[in-house]
Motif scaffolding. Structure first.
Motif, PDB file in Angstrom:
ATOM      1  N   PHE A 133     -36.079  -8.742  63.450  1.00  0.00           N
ATOM      2  CA  PHE A 133     -36.897  -9.796  62.834  1.00  0.00           C
ATOM      3  C   PHE A 133     -36.671 -11.142  63.520  1.00  0.00           C
ATOM      4  O   PHE A 133     -36.459 -12.174  62.881  1.00  0.00           O
ATOM      5  CB  PHE A 133     -36.649  -9.881  61.322  1.00  0.00           C
ATOM      6  N   ALA A 134     -36.727 -11.108  64.852  1.00  0.00           N
ATOM      7  CA  ALA A 134     -36.604 -12.335  65.645  1.00  0.00           C
ATOM      8  C   ALA A 134     -37.615 -13.362  65.148  1.00  0.00           C
ATOM      9  O   ALA A 134     -38.770 -13.029  64.884  1.00  0.00           O
ATOM     10  CB  ALA A 134     -36.848 -12.018  67.117  1.00  0.00           C
ATOM     11  N   ALA A 135     -37.162 -14.613  65.020  1.00  0.00           N
ATOM     12  CA  ALA A 135     -38.025 -15.671  64.471  1.00  0.00           C
ATOM     13  C   ALA A 135     -38.919 -16.239  65.561  1.00  0.00           C
ATOM     14  O   ALA A 135     -38.756 -17.363  66.032  1.00  0.00           O
ATOM     15  CB  ALA A 135     -37.174 -16.765  63.834  1.00  0.00           C
ATOM     16  N   THR A 136     -39.861 -15.428  65.972  1.00  0.00           N
ATOM     17  CA  THR A 136     -40.829 -15.784  67.001  1.00  0.00           C
ATOM     18  C   THR A 136     -41.985 -14.802  66.903  1.00  0.00           C
ATOM     19  O   THR A 136     -41.805 -13.681  66.421  1.00  0.00           O
ATOM     20  CB  THR A 136     -40.206 -15.717  68.410  1.00  0.00           C
ATOM     21  N   GLY A 137     -43.138 -15.235  67.371  1.00  0.00           N
ATOM     22  CA  GLY A 137     -44.290 -14.334  67.365  1.00  0.00           C
ATOM     23  C   GLY A 137     -44.800 -14.037  68.764  1.00  0.00           C
ATOM     24  O   GLY A 137     -45.898 -13.512  68.926  1.00  0.00           O
ATOM     25  N   ALA A 138     -44.005 -14.378  69.784  1.00  0.00           N
ATOM     26  CA  ALA A 138     -44.436 -14.097  71.157  1.00  0.00           C
ATOM     27  C   ALA A 138     -44.581 -12.584  71.347  1.00  0.00           C
ATOM     28  O   ALA A 138     -43.796 -11.798  70.811  1.00  0.00           O
ATOM     29  CB  ALA A 138     -43.434 -14.678  72.150  1.00  0.00           C
ATOM     30  N   SER A 139     -45.584 -12.187  72.113  1.00  0.00           N
ATOM     31  CA  SER A 139     -45.938 -10.765  72.248  1.00  0.00           C
ATOM     32  C   SER A 139     -44.796  -9.904  72.767  1.00  0.00           C
ATOM     33  O   SER A 139     -44.696  -8.727  72.437  1.00  0.00           O
ATOM     34  CB  SER A 139     -47.151 -10.613  73.176  1.00  0.00           C
ATOM     35  N   LYS A 140     -43.921 -10.469  73.599  1.00  0.00           N
ATOM     36  CA  LYS A 140     -42.842  -9.672  74.190  1.00  0.00           C
ATOM     37  C   LYS A 140     -41.819  -9.201  73.153  1.00  0.00           C
ATOM     38  O   LYS A 140     -40.950  -8.395  73.456  1.00  0.00           O
ATOM     39  CB  LYS A 140     -42.134 -10.463  75.300  1.00  0.00           C
ATOM     40  N   PHE A 141     -41.919  -9.720  71.922  1.00  0.00           N
ATOM     41  CA  PHE A 141     -40.971  -9.324  70.882  1.00  0.00           C
ATOM     42  C   PHE A 141     -41.551  -8.269  69.940  1.00  0.00           C
ATOM     43  O   PHE A 141     -40.939  -7.921  68.943  1.00  0.00           O
ATOM     44  CB  PHE A 141     -40.476 -10.557  70.120  1.00  0.00           C
ATOM     45  N   THR A 142     -42.758  -7.803  70.272  1.00  0.00           N
ATOM     46  CA  THR A 142     -43.336  -6.654  69.555  1.00  0.00           C
ATOM     47  C   THR A 142     -43.817  -5.648  70.598  1.00  0.00           C
ATOM     48  O   THR A 142     -44.972  -5.261  70.633  1.00  0.00           O
ATOM     49  CB  THR A 142     -44.504  -7.093  68.633  1.00  0.00           C
ATOM     50  N   ASP A 143     -42.885  -5.256  71.464  1.00  0.00           N
ATOM     51  CA  ASP A 143     -43.184  -4.378  72.594  1.00  0.00           C
ATOM     52  C   ASP A 143     -42.180  -3.217  72.608  1.00  0.00           C
ATOM     53  O   ASP A 143     -41.248  -3.187  73.411  1.00  0.00           O
ATOM     54  CB  ASP A 143     -43.092  -5.212  73.890  1.00  0.00           C
ATOM     55  N   PRO A 144     -42.358  -2.244  71.668  1.00  0.00           N
ATOM     56  CA  PRO A 144     -41.366  -1.175  71.525  1.00  0.00           C
ATOM     57  C   PRO A 144     -41.184  -0.317  72.769  1.00  0.00           C
ATOM     58  O   PRO A 144     -40.126   0.263  72.982  1.00  0.00           O
ATOM     59  CB  PRO A 144     -41.888  -0.342  70.353  1.00  0.00           C
ATOM     60  N   LYS A 145     -42.223  -0.256  73.625  1.00  0.00           N
ATOM     61  CA  LYS A 145     -42.124   0.570  74.818  1.00  0.00           C
ATOM     62  C   LYS A 145     -41.070   0.008  75.778  1.00  0.00           C
ATOM     63  O   LYS A 145     -40.237   0.729  76.310  1.00  0.00           O
ATOM     64  CB  LYS A 145     -43.500   0.617  75.503  1.00  0.00           C
ATOM     65  N   ASN A 146     -41.108  -1.303  76.000  1.00  0.00           N
ATOM     66  CA  ASN A 146     -40.186  -1.931  76.952  1.00  0.00           C
ATOM     67  C   ASN A 146     -38.910  -2.477  76.307  1.00  0.00           C
ATOM     68  O   ASN A 146     -37.880  -2.569  76.962  1.00  0.00           O
ATOM     69  CB  ASN A 146     -40.902  -3.056  77.704  1.00  0.00           C
ATOM     70  N   PRO A 148     -37.233  -1.508  72.907  1.00  0.00           N
ATOM     71  CA  PRO A 148     -37.175  -0.765  71.637  1.00  0.00           C
ATOM     72  C   PRO A 148     -36.191  -1.333  70.624  1.00  0.00           C
ATOM     73  O   PRO A 148     -36.259  -0.998  69.443  1.00  0.00           O
ATOM     74  CB  PRO A 148     -36.759   0.640  72.069  1.00  0.00           C
ATOM     75  N   TRP A 149     -35.285  -2.216  71.053  1.00  0.00           N
ATOM     76  CA  TRP A 149     -34.268  -2.762  70.141  1.00  0.00           C
ATOM     77  C   TRP A 149     -34.644  -4.145  69.624  1.00  0.00           C
ATOM     78  O   TRP A 149     -33.840  -4.799  68.954  1.00  0.00           O
ATOM     79  CB  TRP A 149     -32.902  -2.802  70.836  1.00  0.00           C
ATOM     80  N   THR A 150     -35.843  -4.598  69.940  1.00  0.00           N
ATOM     81  CA  THR A 150     -36.302  -5.929  69.527  1.00  0.00           C
ATOM     82  C   THR A 150     -37.517  -5.824  68.623  1.00  0.00           C
ATOM     83  O   THR A 150     -38.500  -5.176  68.983  1.00  0.00           O
ATOM     84  CB  THR A 150     -36.694  -6.781  70.755  1.00  0.00           C
ATOM     85  N   MET A 151     -37.468  -6.477  67.461  1.00  0.00           N
ATOM     86  CA  MET A 151     -38.628  -6.544  66.577  1.00  0.00           C
ATOM     87  C   MET A 151     -38.778  -7.974  66.053  1.00  0.00           C
ATOM     88  O   MET A 151     -37.878  -8.499  65.405  1.00  0.00           O
ATOM     89  CB  MET A 151     -38.482  -5.573  65.399  1.00  0.00           C
ATOM     90  N   GLY A 152     -39.903  -8.598  66.376  1.00  0.00           N
ATOM     91  CA  GLY A 152     -40.172  -9.943  65.882  1.00  0.00           C
ATOM     92  C   GLY A 152     -40.625  -9.897  64.427  1.00  0.00           C
ATOM     93  O   GLY A 152     -41.073  -8.857  63.938  1.00  0.00           O
ATOM     94  N   TYR A 153     -40.513 -11.033  63.760  1.00  0.00           N
ATOM     95  CA  TYR A 153     -40.968 -11.117  62.366  1.00  0.00           C
ATOM     96  C   TYR A 153     -42.280 -11.896  62.244  1.00  0.00           C
ATOM     97  O   TYR A 153     -43.175 -11.506  61.502  1.00  0.00           O
ATOM     98  CB  TYR A 153     -39.900 -11.804  61.501  1.00  0.00           C
ATOM     99  N   ASN A 154     -42.376 -12.980  62.970  1.00  0.00           N
ATOM    100  CA  ASN A 154     -43.520 -13.884  62.785  1.00  0.00           C
ATOM    101  C   ASN A 154     -44.827 -13.231  63.199  1.00  0.00           C
ATOM    102  O   ASN A 154     -44.834 -12.351  64.064  1.00  0.00           O
ATOM    103  CB  ASN A 154     -43.321 -15.156  63.617  1.00  0.00           C
ATOM    104  N   PRO A 155     -45.939 -13.663  62.602  1.00  0.00           N
ATOM    105  CA  PRO A 155     -47.231 -13.173  63.079  1.00  0.00           C
ATOM    106  C   PRO A 155     -47.334 -13.388  64.581  1.00  0.00           C
ATOM    107  O   PRO A 155     -46.904 -14.421  65.096  1.00  0.00           O
ATOM    108  CB  PRO A 155     -48.238 -14.047  62.321  1.00  0.00           C
ATOM    109  N   ASN A 156     -47.884 -12.407  65.256  1.00  0.00           N
ATOM    110  CA  ASN A 156     -47.996 -12.461  66.706  1.00  0.00           C
ATOM    111  C   ASN A 156     -48.842 -13.663  67.131  1.00  0.00           C
ATOM    112  O   ASN A 156     -49.961 -13.852  66.674  1.00  0.00           O
ATOM    113  CB  ASN A 156     -48.639 -11.146  67.163  1.00  0.00           C
ATOM    114  N   TYR A 157     -48.297 -14.496  68.021  1.00  0.00           N
ATOM    115  CA  TYR A 157     -48.993 -15.720  68.427  1.00  0.00           C
ATOM    116  C   TYR A 157     -50.338 -15.428  69.092  1.00  0.00           C
ATOM    117  O   TYR A 157     -51.309 -16.161  68.905  1.00  0.00           O
ATOM    118  CB  TYR A 157     -48.127 -16.540  69.401  1.00  0.00           C
ATOM    119  N   PHE A 158     -50.375 -14.353  69.877  1.00  0.00           N
ATOM    120  CA  PHE A 158     -51.630 -13.976  70.537  1.00  0.00           C
ATOM    121  C   PHE A 158     -52.697 -13.647  69.492  1.00  0.00           C
ATOM    122  O   PHE A 158     -53.833 -14.109  69.564  1.00  0.00           O
ATOM    123  CB  PHE A 158     -51.385 -12.781  71.459  1.00  0.00           C
ATOM    124  N   VAL A 159     -52.299 -12.853  68.495  1.00  0.00           N
ATOM    125  CA  VAL A 159     -53.232 -12.466  67.423  1.00  0.00           C
ATOM    126  C   VAL A 159     -53.680 -13.688  66.629  1.00  0.00           C
ATOM    127  O   VAL A 159     -54.869 -13.857  66.325  1.00  0.00           O
ATOM    128  CB  VAL A 159     -52.575 -11.429  66.485  1.00  0.00           C
TER     129      VAL A 159
END
Length: 408
Positions: A133-146, A148-159
Motif C-alpha cells: 500500500f505504497a502511498a503513491t499512485g504512479a503506474s510503476k507501483f501497480t505492476d505485478p508482472k515486473n 510482484p512485491w509492490t502494491m500502491g494504495y492511491n488511485p492510479n495517477y494515469f487513470v
C-alpha cells in the motif's frame, strides 16, 4: 476384495494425512512474525517540506494501538516501527535498509511519496519484502508482472488523469489547457493520463506545459507562463505546497481559469487553507473517501467510528483533516490483509492476500465503492467521484467513475 480393502486403507491413510496436515502446517512465519508479534516498518516525512503528511503516520500508529488494545490480530500485537525520511529519497533508502536488515520487519507499509517509493522498489523486490500500500499512485507501483512485491494504495495517477481528460471533453470541450506538473513520476503520469483522456484532441487543446522541481521555492514563473499562453483551464498535477502557491498566485493575478487539482493536493488543511479558502473556491478534484467536514455524512456509521477513534486514540489530531482519514483507511485495509493471512504470516502470503481482496468496504469509503484486487490487478482504488470546493468544503457531484482495465 483385497483391492477394495487396499483402496479403503489408502483412502483412510489419505484422510488421516489430510486431517493431520492443518495441525502440522498450522503456523508459518517469515522474519518479522511470531506467535506474539507482527513487525511492520515504514518511513514518514515527520520533518521537512512535506511534514503535512506526518499525521498519516501518527493516525496509523494510533490505529495499531487500538488494534493491540483489542487483542491484536489473531492474538498477535502489531509492532509498527516508524522512521523519519524527511521526504528525501536517499534517506528513505537508508531507513528502509535499516527496517529490513536491522529491525527485520515482515513488510513495509505505506512509505510516503512517489520518489521515496521509487528509490527502494528494486531493493524491496530483490529482497522479496512486501512494499504494501505504497502511498503513491504512479503506474510503476501497480505492476505485478515486473514488481510482484509492490502494491500502491492511491488511485492510479494515469487513470485519474484520464478521468480529468474525459471530464474536460464533456464539460469544457473548447478549453485551452495549461499544465503545471511536478517533474517526477507523479507529474508525468498525470500529464500522460490527461493526454490519453483527451485523445486526439490533446495536441490542439493543450497550449502550455510547465514543470517544477520539489525543491523549487516558488512556481510563480510557471503560472505566468501558462497564463501568458492564453490558457483558460489550469491543470495542476502537483503536491500541496506548490498547489497552494499556484492557487494563491492565480488569485493575485485576478485570473479565473477552470482549475483542476489532483487528489494528492486536495486536502483542505494542507493546500486550500494555506492558499486561502476564498482563493480556492471553485477548484475541482476527485475523491474516493468521505470528507468529515461534509454534513452529508453527519449520521454515517463509518464516520462515527472514525470520530470515536480520533477522540480516544489521537485526540490531538485534527478530525476534519483528510490526511487523517487517509491514515485511518490505509490502516484499516492493512488490518484486513493481516486478518486474511491467519497463521500463515509469510511475506508471500501477505502479497497473496493483498491481491485477493474481494468487495472490501472501508468505513470511510464513498457509498457504492468497494475494493477488489487480483493477481494481475494491483490497483486498490479504481473508483472516483468528481468534487468541487465551495469556499468552505468539498462538494461531490456526478456519478461514480470507474476504470475497468489495468492502467496504461
Amino acid at each position: 476384495m483385497r483391492n477394495g480393502i487396499f483402496h479403503l486403507v489408502a483412502a483412510a491413510t489419505v484422510a488421516v494425512a489430510l486431517s493431520a496436515s492443518p495441525a502440522d502446517a498450522q503456523k508459518k512465519y517469515d522474519t518479522g512474525a511470531s506467535d506474539t508479534e507482527i513487525k511492520i516498518g515504514q518511513t514518514m516525512p515527520f520533518s521537512g517540506a512535506y511534514s503535512v503528511y506526518a499525521s498519516i503516520g501518527k493516525t496509523q500508529a494510533a490505529y495499531m494501538k487500538m488494534i493491540n488494545e483489542q487483542g491484536g490480530i489473531n492474538g498477535r500485537k502489531i509492532n509498527l516501527i516508524q522512521y523519519d525520511d524527511a521526504y528525501s529519497p536517499p534517506k528513505t533508502v537508508e531507513q528502509v535498509r535499516k527496517l529490513v536488515e536491522g529491525d527485520e520487519v515482515l513488510l513495509t507499509f505505506q512509505l510516503i511519496g512517489t520518489a521515496a517509493n521509487a528509490a527502494v522498489q528494486k531493493y524491496l523486490n530483490s529482497k522479496k519484502v512486501p512494499q504494501l500500500f505504497a502511498a503513491t499512485g504512479a503506474s510503476k507501483f501497480t505492476d505485478p508482472k515486473n514488481f510482484p512485491w509492490t502494491m500502491g494504495y492511491n488511485p492510479n495517477y494515469f487513470v485519474e488523469g484520464k478521468i480529468y481528460g474525459q471530464f474536460i471533453l464533456k464539460e469544457h470541450p473548447n478549453a485551452k489547457i495549461g499544465i503545471l506538473y511536478q517533474n517526477d513520476d507523479l507529474g508525468k503520469d498525470y500529464v500522460n493520463g490527461l493526454k490519453a483522456g483527451l485523445g486526439d484532441k490533446a495536441s490542439k487543446m493543450i497550449v502550455a506545459e510547465a514543470s517544477y522541481e520539489v525543491s523549487d521555492p516558488t512556481i510563480d514563473s510557471q503560472v505566468l507562463k501558462i497564463k501568458d499562453a492564453g490558457a483558460d483551464l489550469f491543470y495542476s498535477a502537483s503536491t500541496p505546497k506548490q498547489a497552494a502557491q499556484a492557487i494563491r498566485k492565480i488569485h493575485e493575478l485576478n485570473w479565473k481559469p477552470v482549475h483542476i487539482l489532483d487528489i494528492n493536493a486536495s486536502p483542505v488543511s494542507a493546500t486550500l487553507k494555506p492558499a486561502g479558502l476564498e482563493a480556492s473556491k471553485g477548484v475541482i478534484s476527485v475523491n474516493y473517501g468521505k470528507d468529515p467536514a461534509d454534513p452529508t455524512w453527519k449520521d454515517d456509521a463509518g464516520l462515527k467510528k472514525y470520530l470515536a477513534f480520533m477522540d480516544k486514540y489521537y485526540p490531538e489530531g485534527d478530525k476534519m483533516n483528510t490526511v487523517n482519514t487517509y491514515g485511518y483507511s490505509t490502516a484499516q485495509l492493512l488490518v484486513q490483509v493481516l486478518k486474511q493471512c491467519g497463521d500463515n504470516l509469510t511475506r508471500e502470503n501477505v502479497m497473496k492476500q493483498a491481491a485477493s481482496l474481494k468487495d472490501v468496504v472501508l468505513d470511510l469509503g464513498l457509498p457504492g465503492m468497494k475494493i477488489n484486487t487480483g493477481p494481475n490487478d494491483y490497483r486498490v482504488n479504481k473508483q472516483l467521484q468528481m468534487m468541487r470546493f465551495n469556499g468552505e468544503r468539498w462538494e461531490l457531484f456526478g456519478p461514480i467513475l470507474e476504470d475497468a482495465g489495468p492502467a496504461g
